[in-house]
Design an enzyme around this catalytic site. Sequence first.
Site, short mmCIF file in Angstrom:
data_model
loop_
_atom_site.label_atom_id
_atom_site.label_comp_id
_atom_site.label_asym_id
_atom_site.label_seq_id
_atom_site.Cartn_x
_atom_site.Cartn_y
_atom_site.Cartn_z
N PHE A 376 0.81 -1.22 0.00
CA PHE A 376 0.00 0.00 0.00
C PHE A 376 0.85 1.27 0.00
O PHE A 376 0.48 2.28 0.62
CB PHE A 376 -0.96 0.00 1.20
CG PHE A 376 -1.57 -1.35 1.45
CD1 PHE A 376 -2.29 -2.00 0.46
CD2 PHE A 376 -1.37 -2.01 2.65
CE1 PHE A 376 -2.82 -3.26 0.66
CE2 PHE A 376 -1.89 -3.27 2.86
CZ PHE A 376 -2.62 -3.90 1.87
N CYS A 377 1.99 1.23 -0.69
CA CYS A 377 2.90 2.39 -0.75
C CYS A 377 3.25 2.90 0.65
O CYS A 377 3.37 4.11 0.88
CB CYS A 377 2.32 3.52 -1.59
SG CYS A 377 2.11 3.03 -3.31
N ALA A 378 3.37 1.94 1.58
CA ALA A 378 3.78 2.27 2.95
C ALA A 378 4.71 1.13 3.39
O ALA A 378 4.44 0.44 4.37
CB ALA A 378 2.56 2.38 3.85
#
Length: 432
Positions: A376-378
């Site tokens: 999740f781009c984290a």
Amino acid sequence: MSTLTIFNSARTPEAAPASATSRPIPAVLGADLEVPVKGGRLVGYANLDYAASAPCLEPVSAAVTAALPAYSSVHRGAGYASQLTTARYEQARHTVRAFVGARPDDSVIFTRNTTDATNLLAGCLPEGTTTVVFDTEHHASLLPWRHAVRLAPPAFPGEAVRAADEALAAIEGPKLLVVTAASNVTGELWPIAALAHIAHRHGARILVDAAQLVPHRRLNLTALDLDYVAFSGHKLYAPFGAGALVGRRDWLAEGEPYLKGGGAVRSVGESVEWHDDPEPRHEAGTPNVLGAIALAAACDALTATGWTALVREEERLIARLRSGLASIEGVRELSLWGDDHPRVGIVSFTVAGYTAREVAEALSGEYGIGVRDGKFCAHPFVRHLLGTSEGAPDGDCADDTGSAVRASIGIGSTQEHVDRLIEAVRDLVSRR
Ligand SMILES: Cc1ncc(COP(=O)(O)O)c(C=O)c1O
């Protein structure tokens, strides 16, 4: 400070009172979309991927359709259609300002999305600014800063405030604290009011990444004493390519123009005189007028509906989803601050014996359910939650090593969608 006063949830004092004039919850486009599943059958699509991009609200689509016949250039045209379109574009700015409860003198700059907004602000920080950011952030808020102090994921909300306090105290010169209002991984709400208070005590400013908050909760920048907020239209039921950066004018008025070109300049001769009003200074070129109109229409529609009704329905569905998943052996929900911590309609989980990609593909291919899988781009945050190490180099946001599945809801989500997901995961687990 108690949980009730530091979290900007529906239960806080900042939440809007029920409005006597609330309208019914608006519909979204695509509610009757049918998708093929294994065996060639068509089933109604269960869109449980709102945190990535939410469907378009009907009033948003209607506003764009209404604006199209007079669509024209903005700001520099003398023709009637140009004046009308300019008025609509500038009205959209006022609407967005009111939607986030900004101060009258705050800037509202239309951007492409949250990533664009955080990068814009990064380019305007005074020389020598140090940014303090938690490793829990989405990459859009984690990466744009030239000098950053990165803080480990805090074990509890008070620890976030303490860690920010300590980090800010140790920094000389201009400083900025960057924090999400609601995590895109766990949905958990962050203590943004307390963090704003701490930031200001140290002479720092605070940027709140509100990408996952504003579709779910009312945000009041003035009441929370925030300096900047950033968010994306496509997560706010307005998928027409606009987002916004809202906040204090001075850094934005002095910062390097984000794009250099027409509209950002007062005059060009031997030298260039740039606008010092942040809006034209950072919106060079022909702006995304329809995106701004769509964003404002979404703000209007949510405000007209009233947060009480929206939050009540979301909390009912997310509680059902979380308890359903919790009842399945081998399913683990990701959480930083525990089951009872307030959160928006986002749940990330793993299923023992399956990779996240296998689960997401089976949910789509067999049950007609759309979810997100990956980090999740984290990346640092998901690694922390899963207890995985950096190890092999990461791929893109959809990299499957040490990943999770994310289900997220919003306007248009139904109990049937939630129950279908729970039963599908139960079914997958039983086949293992
Ligand atoms: C919390 C958060 N911040 C920032 C972003 C980036 O948003 P965008 O891709 O619209 O720039 C996202 C997108 O998922 C997000 O969830």
